[in-house]
Write an enzyme that holds these catalytic residues in place. Structure first.
Site, PDB file in Angstrom:
ATOM      1  N   LYS A  50     -12.047  84.768 118.294  1.00 13.76           N
ATOM      2  CA  LYS A  50     -13.189  84.184 117.574  1.00 13.76           C
ATOM      3  C   LYS A  50     -13.320  84.853 116.196  1.00 13.76           C
ATOM      4  O   LYS A  50     -12.695  85.896 115.942  1.00 13.76           O
ATOM      5  CB  LYS A  50     -14.465  84.381 118.391  1.00 13.76           C
ATOM      6  CG  LYS A  50     -14.849  85.843 118.609  1.00 13.76           C
ATOM      7  CD  LYS A  50     -15.963  85.981 119.644  1.00 13.76           C
ATOM      8  CE  LYS A  50     -16.342  87.440 119.834  1.00 13.76           C
ATOM      9  NZ  LYS A  50     -17.274  87.619 120.973  1.00 13.76           N
ATOM     10  N   ARG A 149     -28.347  86.833 127.357  1.00 16.62           N
ATOM     11  CA  ARG A 149     -27.836  86.246 126.126  1.00 16.62           C
ATOM     12  C   ARG A 149     -27.317  84.844 126.410  1.00 16.62           C
ATOM     13  O   ARG A 149     -27.873  83.870 125.948  1.00 16.62           O
ATOM     14  CB  ARG A 149     -26.728  87.144 125.547  1.00 16.62           C
ATOM     15  CG  ARG A 149     -26.308  86.771 124.161  1.00 16.62           C
ATOM     16  CD  ARG A 149     -25.278  87.725 123.577  1.00 16.62           C
ATOM     17  NE  ARG A 149     -23.971  87.640 124.210  1.00 16.62           N
ATOM     18  CZ  ARG A 149     -22.864  88.169 123.690  1.00 16.62           C
ATOM     19  NH1 ARG A 149     -22.920  88.832 122.554  1.00 16.62           N
ATOM     20  NH2 ARG A 149     -21.709  88.054 124.301  1.00 16.62           N
ATOM     21  N   TYR A 271     -25.032 102.712  89.798  1.00 14.16           N
ATOM     22  CA  TYR A 271     -26.413 102.230  89.743  1.00 14.16           C
ATOM     23  C   TYR A 271     -27.393 103.303  90.213  1.00 14.16           C
ATOM     24  O   TYR A 271     -27.177 103.945  91.247  1.00 14.16           O
ATOM     25  CB  TYR A 271     -26.580 101.001  90.631  1.00 14.16           C
ATOM     26  CG  TYR A 271     -26.025  99.741  90.012  1.00 14.16           C
ATOM     27  CD1 TYR A 271     -26.553  99.230  88.827  1.00 14.16           C
ATOM     28  CD2 TYR A 271     -24.986  99.059  90.625  1.00 14.16           C
ATOM     29  CE1 TYR A 271     -26.037  98.060  88.260  1.00 14.16           C
ATOM     30  CE2 TYR A 271     -24.466  97.890  90.077  1.00 14.16           C
ATOM     31  CZ  TYR A 271     -24.995  97.403  88.895  1.00 14.16           C
ATOM     32  OH  TYR A 271     -24.487  96.257  88.350  1.00 14.16           O
ATOM     33  N   MET A 320     -21.133  95.706  93.655  1.00 10.78           N
ATOM     34  CA  MET A 320     -20.645  94.466  94.262  1.00 10.78           C
ATOM     35  C   MET A 320     -19.115  94.399  94.257  1.00 10.78           C
ATOM     36  O   MET A 320     -18.499  94.007  95.252  1.00 10.78           O
ATOM     37  CB  MET A 320     -21.214  93.245  93.539  1.00 10.78           C
ATOM     38  CG  MET A 320     -20.806  91.938  94.184  1.00 10.78           C
ATOM     39  SD  MET A 320     -21.319  90.462  93.283  1.00 10.78           S
ATOM     40  CE  MET A 320     -23.078  90.473  93.544  1.00 10.78           C
TER      41      MET A 320
HETATM   42  C1  LIG Z   1     -16.715  88.645 121.752  1.00  8.69           C
HETATM   43  C2  LIG Z   1     -16.607  88.496 123.208  1.00  8.69           C
HETATM   44  C3  LIG Z   1     -15.539  89.098 123.894  1.00  8.69           C
HETATM   45  C4  LIG Z   1     -14.616  90.093 123.231  1.00  8.69           C
HETATM   46  O1  LIG Z   1     -15.329  91.286 123.075  1.00  8.69           O
HETATM   47  P1  LIG Z   1     -14.639  92.642 122.553  1.00  8.69           P
HETATM   48  O2  LIG Z   1     -15.683  93.662 122.746  1.00  8.69           O
HETATM   49  O3  LIG Z   1     -14.353  92.388 121.106  1.00  8.69           O
HETATM   50  O4  LIG Z   1     -13.427  92.857 123.339  1.00  8.69           O
HETATM   51  C5  LIG Z   1     -15.380  88.829 125.233  1.00  8.69           C
HETATM   52  N1  LIG Z   1     -16.242  88.020 125.884  1.00  8.69           N
HETATM   53  C6  LIG Z   1     -17.296  87.439 125.263  1.00  8.69           C
HETATM   54  C7  LIG Z   1     -18.209  86.588 126.043  1.00  8.69           C
HETATM   55  C8  LIG Z   1     -17.524  87.671 123.912  1.00  8.69           C
HETATM   56  O5  LIG Z   1     -18.585  87.133 123.309  1.00  8.69           O
END
Ligand SMILES: *Cc1c(COP(=O)(O)O)cnc(C)c1O
Length: 381
Positions: A50, A149, A271, A320
């Site tokens: 992802k 979640r 800055y 920046m």
């Molecule tokens: C992002 C995610 C993972 C991977 O998590 P890592 O800590 O990066 O290995 C696995 N399962 C779910 C549901 C996630 O949201």
């Protein structure tokens, strides 16, 4: 100088037009996959790609993971899945963690993506879609074991167990959940979530189970179940602070020296002039800043760059597009030969950068900017 390799590894690209160069070591990513796969025995090792493979480029990373043996991938969003589908084998399974938003079910089927069903609404939507298609459709069911979640609640699971027809047409390929505290091995929430997954899965259709992401894998075999879902560990982040990191670093970030100058006692830098020299200093301004994901707070907490074995403290606030460092300790003859210094490299990991900035390696990695010149390293043909 030290015998640490200097930038750039690949002298074929100097990228004079870019403020920084990001090297992504595809062989290290493959090696990390193999290490995790070996560590999890008979459990299937999926790969989480992802957020564009945590910022490293899913189009390059996913095929390498496939070569290393991965055949199951996870992304967060439908759009990510559609893009990934073009870069992996037709037989690869792609799970979409957020599941189908209303009206998107047909897109999943069209692109051969598997939804993770997180709510009764998503279950109902997928069931209806399967009804329209006239054949069972594969999906994962996520249950909430305590993180609050994503996933079906205990009450939802009770409802599904009482009315199995609610799952008609859904071919349950996986029952999964996610750990909230896996990076703290001693936390009792880990075992509690593990036991809840077992109990909730027992009331759902029989399917392979999955709980652990990267850190969970290092909690031991009791947390591996049938499938594991590492992301961060593939990209070299440490699974926890309790043990040395067994994974290979996968990125090196070199920032270009744009200008050098000598300043005198009392001169301020950056800055707000928050840093002032107490004596003559030689300083360098680098072409990397917070717009490149190099967080402003990275200057606090001992933030620095490295040139071989020379530690180069960050001076004052990060701008920046630029960052100023102290190069007083580096001999002029060495500096004259130097175009880039390491922001992330052999002496400073992504996790080190995160610690200075008061955040986690995940945030540093996924924030790394799009202005860098990127180079993918691999020995494989
Ligand atoms: C992002 C995610 C993972 C991977 O998590 P890592 O800590 O990066 O290995 C696995 N399962 C779910 C549901 C996630 O949201």
């Amino acid at each position: 100088m030290s015998d640490l390799p200097s930038f750039p590894h690949d002298t074929g690209w100097a990228a004079p037009g870019a403020g920084a160069m990001l090297e992504i070591d595809l062989d290290a990513i493959a090696a990390n996959y193999r290490l995790l796969n070996a560590r999890t025995g008979n459990s299937l090792c999926a790969a989480v790609v992802k957020a564009d493979a945590y910022g490293l480029g899913a189009h390059r990373v996913a095929p390498v993971l496939e070569q290393a043996g991965a055949n199951t991938f996870f992304v967060a969003h439908l759009e990510e899945g559609i893009r990934l589908r073009q870069h992996v084998a037709p037989t690869a399974r792609i799970f979409v963690l957020h599941g189908p938003m209303p009206g998107t079910q047909a897109e999943f089927t069209r692109h051969d993506l598997l939804p993770v069903l997180n709510s009764m609404e998503q279950v109902a939507g997928w069931r209806a879609h399967a009804g329209q298609m006239g054949n069972p459709l594969p999906a994962a069911l996520q249950v909430d074991t305590g993180m609050s979640r994503f996933g079906l609640s205990d009450g939802d699971v009770t409802a599904l167990a009482a009315s199995p027809d609610l799952l008609d047409g859904i071919d349950t390929q996986l029952v999964m959940s996610h750990l909230a505290c896996a990076d703290t091995p001693a936390n009792p929430a880990n075992a509690m979530q593990r036991d809840r997954l077992r109990a909730m899965a027992a009331r759902l259709p029989a399917a392979p189970l999955a709980l652990s992401a990267s850190s969970g894998i290092f909690l031991g075999p009791d947390y591996h179940f049938d499938l594991v879902r590492p992301g961060a560990a593939l990209y070299g982040l440490a699974p926890n602070d309790d043990a040395p990191n067994p994974l290979r670093p996968t990125v090196r970030l070199g920032a270009r020296i744009v200008q050098r100058r000598t300043i005198n006692a009392g001169d301020g830098v950056g800055y707000g002039l928050t840093w002032r020299a107490t004596g003559p200093r030689r300083i360098a301004t680098l072409g990397i800043g917070y717009a490149d994901g190099f967080l402003r707070r990275g200057a606090d907490g001992g933030g620095c760059a490295w040139l071989g074995d020379y530690r180069l403290p960050i001076l004052g606030r990060i701008s920046m597009d630029s960052t100023t460092i102290d190069v007083t300790g580096v001999p002029e003859g060495v500096l004259a030969q130097t175009t880039h210094v390491d922001m992330i490299g052999p002496r400073r990991s992504v996790d080190d950068v995160a610690r200075s900035a008061g955040t986690i390696g995940y945030e540093v990695l996924t924030a790394l900017g799009s202005r860098f010149h990127r180079a993918y390293l691999t020995q494989a043909a």
